[in-house]
Design a protein around this motif. Structure first.
Motif, PDB file in Angstrom:
ATOM      1  N   SER A  78       0.842  -1.201   0.000  1.00  0.00           N
ATOM      2  CA  SER A  78       0.000   0.000   0.000  1.00  0.00           C
ATOM      3  C   SER A  78       0.875   1.248   0.000  1.00  0.00           C
ATOM      4  CB  SER A  78      -0.894   0.009   1.237  1.00  0.00           C
ATOM      5  OG  SER A  78      -1.481   1.271   1.386  1.00  0.00           O
ATOM      6  N   ALA A  79       1.911   1.229   0.837  1.00  0.00           N
ATOM      7  CA  ALA A  79       2.741   2.431   0.982  1.00  0.00           C
ATOM      8  C   ALA A  79       3.567   2.692  -0.276  1.00  0.00           C
ATOM      9  CB  ALA A  79       3.657   2.265   2.194  1.00  0.00           C
ATOM     10  N   VAL A  80       4.191   1.653  -0.795  1.00  0.00           N
ATOM     11  CA  VAL A  80       5.061   1.853  -1.961  1.00  0.00           C
ATOM     12  C   VAL A  80       4.210   1.874  -3.219  1.00  0.00           C
ATOM     13  CG1 VAL A  80       6.872   0.829  -3.364  1.00  0.00           C
ATOM     14  CG2 VAL A  80       7.038   0.779  -0.880  1.00  0.00           C
ATOM     15  N   GLY A 136       3.449   7.068  -5.458  1.00  0.00           N
ATOM     16  CA  GLY A 136       3.893   8.119  -4.543  1.00  0.00           C
ATOM     17  C   GLY A 136       5.405   8.146  -4.411  1.00  0.00           C
ATOM     18  N   ASN A 137       6.027   6.983  -4.438  1.00  0.00           N
ATOM     19  CA  ASN A 137       7.481   6.929  -4.281  1.00  0.00           C
ATOM     20  C   ASN A 137       8.193   7.207  -5.589  1.00  0.00           C
ATOM     21  OD1 ASN A 137       5.960   4.967  -2.610  1.00  0.00           O
ATOM     22  ND2 ASN A 137       7.904   4.911  -1.530  1.00  0.00           N
ATOM     23  N   ILE A 194      -8.186  10.690  -4.018  1.00  0.00           N
ATOM     24  CA  ILE A 194      -6.877  10.169  -4.436  1.00  0.00           C
ATOM     25  C   ILE A 194      -7.040   9.242  -5.635  1.00  0.00           C
ATOM     26  CG2 ILE A 194      -4.852   8.809  -3.763  1.00  0.00           C
ATOM     27  CD1 ILE A 194      -5.190   9.862  -0.939  1.00  0.00           C
ATOM     28  N   TYR A 208      -4.977   9.346  -9.050  1.00  0.00           N
ATOM     29  CA  TYR A 208      -3.983   8.268  -9.056  1.00  0.00           C
ATOM     30  C   TYR A 208      -4.246   7.291 -10.194  1.00  0.00           C
ATOM     31  CZ  TYR A 208      -0.693   5.374  -6.292  1.00  0.00           C
ATOM     32  OH  TYR A 208       0.397   4.669  -5.828  1.00  0.00           O
ATOM     33  N   PHE A 261       1.128  10.965   2.306  1.00  0.00           N
ATOM     34  CA  PHE A 261       0.695  10.273   1.087  1.00  0.00           C
ATOM     35  C   PHE A 261       1.490   8.988   0.893  1.00  0.00           C
ATOM     36  CE2 PHE A 261       0.734   9.489  -3.483  1.00  0.00           C
ATOM     37  CZ  PHE A 261      -0.609   9.585  -3.791  1.00  0.00           C
ATOM     38  N   SER A 262       2.793   9.119   1.022  1.00  0.00           N
ATOM     39  CA  SER A 262       3.638   7.982   0.715  1.00  0.00           C
ATOM     40  C   SER A 262       3.451   6.851   1.719  1.00  0.00           C
ATOM     41  CB  SER A 262       5.097   8.429   0.683  1.00  0.00           C
ATOM     42  OG  SER A 262       5.871   7.437   0.088  1.00  0.00           O
ATOM     43  N   LEU A 263       3.182   7.199   2.981  1.00  0.00           N
ATOM     44  CA  LEU A 263       2.970   6.146   3.978  1.00  0.00           C
ATOM     45  C   LEU A 263       1.535   5.632   3.954  1.00  0.00           C
ATOM     46  CD1 LEU A 263       4.929   7.707   6.972  1.00  0.00           C
ATOM     47  CD2 LEU A 263       5.565   5.666   5.684  1.00  0.00           C
ATOM     48  N   SER A 264       0.700   6.152   3.102  1.00  0.00           N
ATOM     49  CA  SER A 264      -0.730   5.786   3.050  1.00  0.00           C
ATOM     50  C   SER A 264      -1.415   6.074   4.373  1.00  0.00           C
ATOM     51  CB  SER A 264      -0.942   4.295   2.775  1.00  0.00           C
ATOM     52  OG  SER A 264      -0.282   3.884   1.626  1.00  0.00           O
ATOM     53  N   MET A 290      -5.846   8.305   6.579  1.00  0.00           N
ATOM     54  CA  MET A 290      -7.159   8.163   5.940  1.00  0.00           C
ATOM     55  C   MET A 290      -7.807   6.803   6.129  1.00  0.00           C
ATOM     56  SD  MET A 290      -6.278   7.472   2.024  1.00  0.00           S
ATOM     57  CE  MET A 290      -7.874   6.711   1.925  1.00  0.00           C
ATOM     58  N   VAL A 308      -6.696   3.717   5.562  1.00  0.00           N
ATOM     59  CA  VAL A 308      -6.234   2.548   4.807  1.00  0.00           C
ATOM     60  C   VAL A 308      -5.543   1.573   5.763  1.00  0.00           C
ATOM     61  CG1 VAL A 308      -4.362   1.801   3.268  1.00  0.00           C
ATOM     62  CG2 VAL A 308      -5.994   3.502   2.493  1.00  0.00           C
ATOM     63  N   SER A 317      -1.312  -0.237  -4.286  1.00  0.00           N
ATOM     64  CA  SER A 317      -1.751   0.963  -3.563  1.00  0.00           C
ATOM     65  C   SER A 317      -3.227   1.266  -3.841  1.00  0.00           C
ATOM     66  CB  SER A 317      -0.909   2.175  -3.948  1.00  0.00           C
ATOM     67  OG  SER A 317       0.443   1.943  -3.634  1.00  0.00           O
ATOM     68  N   SER A 343      -5.481  -0.905  -1.840  1.00  0.00           N
ATOM     69  CA  SER A 343      -5.669  -0.501  -0.443  1.00  0.00           C
ATOM     70  C   SER A 343      -6.581   0.720  -0.359  1.00  0.00           C
ATOM     71  CB  SER A 343      -4.314  -0.218   0.218  1.00  0.00           C
ATOM     72  OG  SER A 343      -3.750   0.980  -0.249  1.00  0.00           O
ATOM     73  N   LEU A 344      -6.423   1.634  -1.315  1.00  0.00           N
ATOM     74  CA  LEU A 344      -7.286   2.825  -1.327  1.00  0.00           C
ATOM     75  C   LEU A 344      -8.749   2.427  -1.517  1.00  0.00           C
ATOM     76  CD1 LEU A 344      -5.089   5.112  -3.557  1.00  0.00           C
ATOM     77  CD2 LEU A 344      -6.071   5.844  -1.393  1.00  0.00           C
TER      78      LEU A 344
END
Ligand code: PHE
Length: 451
Positions: free
Chosen positions: A20-22, A25-26, A99, A103, A224-227, A230, A232, A318, A321-322
């Protein structure tokens, strides 16, 4: 365990959370944000935010999610939280919509580029020809809509398959592959003529570049990058078992996520300077630079194909997960089947995504506060909604949630209830109570002052 509603292994928990995090965004957002906000100075502030605010709020979300085992709205109901705190859930649901709205467009670009790479970029080999192709693609309305919708169709197909089968299995295989291929490209970039300049841009902080937009941008990028901020991670944590260690999972996620962003920087900036491009090119930066890098490699289209497949997967883990935040809410609170929830939310995102995909072409002239529709969705969600959600989560877990629950969830399983909390637990609680709320509030107020 045959249960399709929980993650089954420790690796699965990490892979799904890091999955989800990567994401874009990265690899897409970090380099262009850093490029627009002075490089090294941005990176430094970004890392501070990840450590001081990001990790604690990630842990706070995990606590609420695992303790309640519920979707975002259900969680605050179960905790019998006052109505104010329920706003965290609604901020999360709305953020998911906003997002995904932008996205999915960039994720659509990754699919288009898979197609381009597979077909040899239509014969274009020079950097100029590839640029011209990117322009033609992003300004054409229908092609943009087509790829956005294709991506969304794949996303909602995986979502309809459920948590363990869909999400966990895919993340387990593909996240490690992404890491490996990024390493190869980073090494390649280190040999480019612009490497010294690129690396100094990324790692040498120029403090004169720091202003409120750098700080707000770095804070938004960290969330954003760590999700985080919000729901998730709250939703994912509701699928964790009691044996998952929350603090070490937060730290591992943050470290891997930051590593991938830095690797993306190491990959992109040497190339930016080698090709004489501007680091502040904005959202198009990575998509202009990457194909240019591939033209310099032997068997360039093959590398391009591999890279865009992995970027696509990073985006997909990602967006899954969103989407899951909203799907879990429909299923948990509205009693809908997973299938119905998937169709309804899929249609809503398809409409929003199509609209924002036009921001580079037919709707480029439509601006609100000087931003296109696409940029507006990005700015409002990342720089305002996620930090606001994070602020409320920090205040709730730090001040409202009974301390006994917080300590028990953050500590390793099997710890004596009355024993003093370990240092890591105390640091997280201190940050949730003081550092996070004060920092986020101060930056918001600073942003509101006239400049
Ligand atoms: N962290 C994801 C990325 O970096 C994006 C994301 C934001 C995912 C918020 C979930 C929630 O690409």
């Amino acid at each position: 365990m045959a249960d399709n509603t929980k993650f089954t292994t420790r690796l699965g928990v990490i892979a799904a959370t890091v999955g989800s995090a990567v994401g874009l965004g990265n690899i897409w957002r970090f380099p262009y944000e850093a490029g627009m906000h002075g490089g090294g100075a941005f990176l430094l502030i970004y890392v501070l935010f990840v450590l001081l605010i990001g990790v604690p709020v990630v842990a706070g979300e995990f606590v609420i999610g695992r303790y309640t085992g519920e979707n975002v709205v259900g969680a605050f109901k179960k905790l019998k939280a006052a109505p104010l705190w329920h706003s965290v859930a609604y901020i999360g649901l709305l953020s998911s919509l906003l997002i995904l709205g932008f996205y999915s467009v960039v994720a659509g670009w990754t699919v288009e580029y898979i197609y381009q790479a597979a077909t040899g970029f239509g014969g274009a080999t020079s950097q100029e020809a590839l640029h011209a192709q990117f322009d033609r693609f992003t300004t054409s309305g229908w092609r943009q809509i087509f790829w956005t919708l294709l991506f969304l169709a794949i996303n909602f197909f995986v979502i309809s398959r459920g948590v363990q089968k869909g999400i966990e299995r895919m993340s387990n295989i593909l996240m490690p592959m992404l890491f490996a291929i990024l390493s190869v490209f980073c090494v390649n970039s280190l040999f480019m003529p612009g490497a010294p300049e690129g690396l100094s841009f990324l790692f040498h902080p120029d403090f004169s570049k720091i202003d409120v937009s750098t700080v707000l941008g770095a804070m938004g990028q960290a969330f954003f990058s760590l999700s985080v901020g919000m729901g998730v991670l709250m939703t994912y944590a509701s699928y964790f078992s009691r044996s998952t260690r929350l603090i070490s999972t937060s730290v591992t996620t943050a470290v891997l996520d930051t590593l991938v962003a830095v690797m993306a920087g190491v990959l992109i900036f040497p190339a930016v300077f080698s090709f004489g491009e501007a680091p502040a090119a904005g959202p198009r930066l990575v998509f202009e630079i990457l194909p240019a890098i591939f033209t310099t490699l032997p068997a360039g289209s093959m590398w391009a194909l591999l890279f865009f497949v992995l970027l696509f997967v990073a985006a997909l883990t990602s967006t899954i997960s969103l989407s899951e935040v909203v799907i879990a809410w429909f299923v948990g609170e509205w009693g809908w089947s997973r299938g119905k929830a998937t169709v309804v939310y899929g249609i809503a995102i398809a409409l929003l995504g199509s609209l924002s995909s036009l921001s580079f072409g037919p709707m480029a002239g439509f601006k609100v506060f000087g931003m296109t529709f696409f940029d507006l969705l990005d700015f409002v969600s990342s720089n305002i909604m996620l930090p606001l959600g994070g602020l409320l989560i920090a205040l709730y877990t730090g001040w409202k949630l009974p301390r006994r629950i917080l300590k028990a969830q953050l500590s390793a399983p099997g710890r004596e209830p009355g024993a003093p909390a370990p240092m890591a637990v105390r640091l997280i609680i201190f940050s949730l109570r003081f550092i996070c709320p004060l920092a986020v509030l101060a930056i918001f107020l600073w942003g509101l002052l006239p400049h």
